[in-house]
Design a protein around this motif. Sequence first.
Motif, PDB file in Angstrom:
ATOM      1  N   PHE A  34       1.156  -0.654  -0.421  1.00 13.48           N
ATOM      2  CA  PHE A  34       0.131  -0.353  -0.049  1.00 13.48           C
ATOM      3  C   PHE A  34       0.839   1.736   0.077  1.00 13.48           C
ATOM      4  O   PHE A  34       2.238   1.668   0.450  1.00 13.48           O
ATOM      5  N   THR A  35       0.287   1.626  -0.234  1.00 11.44           N
ATOM      6  CA  THR A  35       0.758   3.529   0.197  1.00 11.44           C
ATOM      7  C   THR A  35       0.621   4.099   1.184  1.00 11.44           C
ATOM      8  O   THR A  35      -0.760   3.053   1.985  1.00 11.44           O
TER       9      THR A  35
ATOM     10  N   LYS B  87      -3.703   3.585  -0.322  1.00 10.56           N
ATOM     11  CA  LYS B  87      -3.962   2.717  -2.159  1.00 10.56           C
ATOM     12  C   LYS B  87      -3.393   1.967  -1.637  1.00 10.56           C
ATOM     13  O   LYS B  87      -2.144   1.193  -1.586  1.00 10.56           O
TER      14      LYS B  87
ATOM     15  N   CYS C 266      -6.614  -3.020  -8.183  1.00 14.99           N
ATOM     16  CA  CYS C 266      -5.117  -2.979  -7.874  1.00 14.99           C
ATOM     17  C   CYS C 266      -4.188  -3.008  -9.196  1.00 14.99           C
ATOM     18  O   CYS C 266      -4.983  -4.152  -9.589  1.00 14.99           O
TER      19      CYS C 266
ATOM     20  N   MET D 283     -12.069   3.424  -0.269  1.00 13.45           N
ATOM     21  CA  MET D 283     -11.196   4.209  -0.913  1.00 13.45           C
ATOM     22  C   MET D 283     -10.013   2.694  -2.841  1.00 13.45           C
ATOM     23  O   MET D 283      -9.628   3.544  -3.307  1.00 13.45           O
ATOM     24  N   ASN D 284     -10.482   1.955  -1.956  1.00 14.40           N
ATOM     25  CA  ASN D 284      -9.396   0.550  -2.750  1.00 14.40           C
ATOM     26  C   ASN D 284     -10.545   0.267  -3.446  1.00 14.40           C
ATOM     27  O   ASN D 284     -10.283  -1.205  -4.153  1.00 14.40           O
TER      28      ASN D 284
END
Lengths: 287, 164, 798
Positions: C307-308, C312, C348, C401-402
């Motif tokens: 993830f960031t 994200k 992703c 958010m994903n």
Amino acid sequence: MKQSNLREYFRPKTLDEALSILNSYEGEIKIIAGGTDMLADDHKEIEALLDIDQLGLNYIEKADGYIRIGSATTYTEILNSDEIYENFRAIWDSASVVADKSIRNIATIGGNLGSAVPSGDAIPPLYALDATLVIKTTTEEKKVKPEDFFTGPRKNILKKGEILKEIQIPYSDGAFGSDFEKIARNSVDLATANIAVFVKIDEDKKISDARIALGAVAPTVVRADKLEKAVIGTKAEEEKLEEIVKAVEDVISPISDVRSSADYRYKVSRVIAKRAIMKAYDRAIGK
Amino acid sequence: MILMSQKYKVNFTVNGDQYERYVEAGETLASVLRVELGLTGTKVGCDRGDCGACTVIMNGKAVKSCIIPALKADGAEIQTIEGVADENGLHPIQQEFVELAAVQCGYCTPGLIMASKALLDENKNPTEEEVREAIGGNICRCTGYEKPVQAILKAAKKLNGECL
Amino acid sequence: MPVNKYDVLGKRLDKIEARQKATGKLKFTGDLKFPGMLHCKILRSPHAHAIVKSIDTSEAFKVDGVVDVITYEDVPKILSMHQFLHVPEVMYYDSYLLEKHVRHVGDRVAAVAATTEEAAKEALKKIKVEYEILPAAITAEDALKPDAAQIHEEAKRGDKPVELKGNVLDTCDVTIGDVDKGFADADYVIERTYRTSKPNNGQLERTAVVCVPRDDGRLDVYATSQGIHAMRMNISHSLGIPASKLNCHRMYLGGTFGAHIHTGFIENICAFLALRTGRPVRGEKTREEMFLSCGRHPMIVKVKAGFTKDGKLLALHSDVTDDTGSYAFSGSSKMALTAGFTLSMYKCPNLRITGRSVYTNTPPLTAMRGAGNPQAHWAVENMMEEAAEDLGIDPIELRRMNLLQVGDRFFGQGPQVISTIRSSGNDQLLEKGKKLIGWDEKRNNHIPYPDKPWIRRGVGMARGFHTSGCGSEKPNAFIIDHSCATLKMNEDGTAQLMNAAADLGAGTLSAHASLVAEVIGLKYEDVIVNLGDSDSAPFDGPTHASRGLYGAGQPVVKAAEEVKQILLEWAARMFQCGPEDVEIKESKVFKHNEPENYIPVADVVRKGHFSGWGAAASTASVRPKACPPHFIAIFVEVEVNTLTGQVKVVNAVSGVDTGTVVNLNNVEGQMVGGLHMGMGYALIEDTIFDRKTGEPKNASFAGFHILTVKDMPDPDNIDLVIADTFEPTGPLGAKGIGEGVTNPVAPAVANAIYNAVGVRINDLPMTQEKLLAKIKEVEAKMDDLAMTQKNVKETVRE
């Protein structure tokens, strides 16, 4: 399930008739009352069944100083008895969690004793409430204590020609209380561990007598005598019990099976011991 | 009971009809109902008293017919799912099971209906707890029991004449 | 709830067969009886792995009532497959009707047909078998060891022999994007291993079959099958006879949940015995045999995600080790599905799946509600929760958010099945679920009973999806997803539907009736659905993958539209106007705005049929071009007893995005039923086999428990949320529902337990025993910590 090798089925009307069938039958004969445990598997070794549901052995009667429960009394009949609820609460509590209602409608307390499964819920209360079992033969009526009745997993002292007739439990005087607790994987499972506790208290509300029996954690139900002694004189205070209940580990010898590991049985035996002692005590003091 | 070539005579009433049959000593009530009498509404899910699909009412009480010896039913009054609806139509429990979709695959349904009918026959006004207790031995793999419980409670109200 | 613009859909309608079921009149397969019917019983291996050295059936033939006894020597020498879903070219063929080489306790050694069940059982006892016992591998780990015994010597994929390396049936390695770069760019990487259990489908109806020889030399097959055409293909292949020799009947099913998208051998064996003896042959498994022939695949799922720091998702790699049991019923496919489904949970850019499907000496495993997806959800939704905590992001926010959005590419049944998302109710489900469970109030409030501080409460959630069918934009050479339906009008105004989709109990056929009624404008009760058979119904794939409504419903809509057009044209002739001037409502035809001046549909049909205008009938065939995800969000509140490890689910919210609701009753039924099955998976369900001998330890409902009504939350404490969505590719906007509702339940319970007691169990089921051990471990650590802190303080004081 169909009993594939069963050849004969007897359903006598009197105890004498039943005993004479038992004595004269030459093959493998088994006594049933509800039959629910028996018919859960195909018992290929059994050739005949003696059904004792017509012998009038389903009764709950007050006698002088004790109550008589006929061995063919169903759990539903026990649950309908105010007398048992008021005076022998551990029995009532255990009857309320045996299997499910449609089994309890036909399964009997005597059947649970006859099967002698170490996890049988009806059994620990009989130890805790100082019950006496009455065994009938053609010549005599024998009385035995539960401690002497059970000899191992699915084993008891009943010999061919003997019928468990009734269970006698003494009334207590003074202030007393009893409780039954059970741990299982879900609502209809056999016990992983179970326990029955009976306590009496004195005028200072201190425990003056205690009887504690654990099931499913040894080849037969076991009395926790050290623990019984240790609670005497206490008021079942939680912090004290926390330490005292470790004494159950001296008497239990659980196995690991598909229900639970031995280790888990050790751990929860302490937990239900504490819970049951506190509940029985609360009932004794009228809480 | 008369022994006839390894078979015993058994008399019982099923759904109001008197039957006389010769059965083997080891036979179960469920099997006699299904095979001898052709009453296949009573289902056998496990054949060892664990699932409750075979529940019938015997002498007023719900029992699991796969663990009742057929000969124990001698002289008994038995009711099966086939005897629940009458000439006026469905019993309120059946009606509610249909309307609320408490019936999914339907295999446990006869057992659930018989267990709950035994309850409502003796207790016209059960609590939700009593309903759960009455069907505690009936496994249902489809519904999660929510709709059956609701259907039974609603049927009880209907039987009590409450307007719904 | 969606705004309802429909006359029939969205209402609470009685299922067409509900009355028959509630009165005990409906005949299930096991209730059928035919004159002269024989009973089949199967001799099963007592060993997990053995070779039959000799077998003597002579004494068995002497038992009164025995008509036929067969062993491996008598059955066709045709390597056969079991499942029905995939195109034959990718299916694995690895078994015979009866085996010389037996591969699990309960494997098939011989079969008897006798006039009574008792005689058949008696004959089994008289068969003398000598076994050469081989070493057995009971778990995937054991089967993968270099010195593990070879479980299969030969297998084919389609008609090509498979080179079996050890016990690995199949492997996969698919990469999308640049996974190494994704992980390199990530600020945070999490890597975890999750294990799942082996629950049994536990449907109440046991596998049953009756095969009845016909006068024309063909065979009627009545069986608990999820697909009559697929079963026909399967039996005809294994017996080496033309498919047209078999007429497979559609039966109502008492559950199944995937167990019957495969034959369980007994169907094929009874068909073979019926052809040999010329008599009807019936077989029905015992409950114990059910535990020896179906169940959900246990898997080891390793997930690595990058993830960031803002949460994200940049890269995801999941590695799956799948235990398929002793035959490839759904091995390989479940491996690919579990791995593939992990990629479909979130958006992703860089994805990789690796996996292996492994034979073991345990009963063959099958599909079970979710087809590999509960395993994927277990891994991903536990991981997401841990990642959220590490990243310091609210777990619902991290998921939000994903999310995959409308317009995004979607991998359906494995990476080969690609479609585009066209509807999503995810935001609605998350928002409403959060509110209904009381997320904000309850997340930090764990002590419900101040006098019982050992009881702790927690809330948790998980979300996910299942596909609606297996359709993809381009045809794929992987999985069959094609449906057909024939609809005809009768002269009394009723419509009659002939199709082949199975109704597993969910109300699929009633849903089809609703679609017909809605499209044409008929009353719901004017639609008849034939049970029918493979002789009369056009082709359809089996009912699986939650495709009964979405996939099999599409040709129903198309056929209904075509029949409606015929009716409109005929009515227009009768009204002497154009077909565009008339409409049909409640089985009446009238000119727009003149409902009082109507003609009953029956009169229109009669006029058309008797005047030589034609027949009001149509056969439609559709290949679904998508497999839209039906999204699910599950929220639960649990109570954990920290002294015993016991868990109680006290509140639950099930939220579904199923597109148009066809029958509200049935949608609700799926939601609560799915919750129930998922709770069992979470807490208690597992079948256990002795690691050495392979003997089943809990092959009954007394050992393997299904949650009872008393184990469920109070009905008032279950909230249901249905998103307001419309799926443009679906039949009148509908999507599937049956499997999604189970998939996220187990991780939702896990996340709630974590919230309650700070303990995470990575291997299913989360039994009270495992939980208690973990709780004690954590308490000991806390005690140590407290002790250290105390010591530190005391040292400072000194």
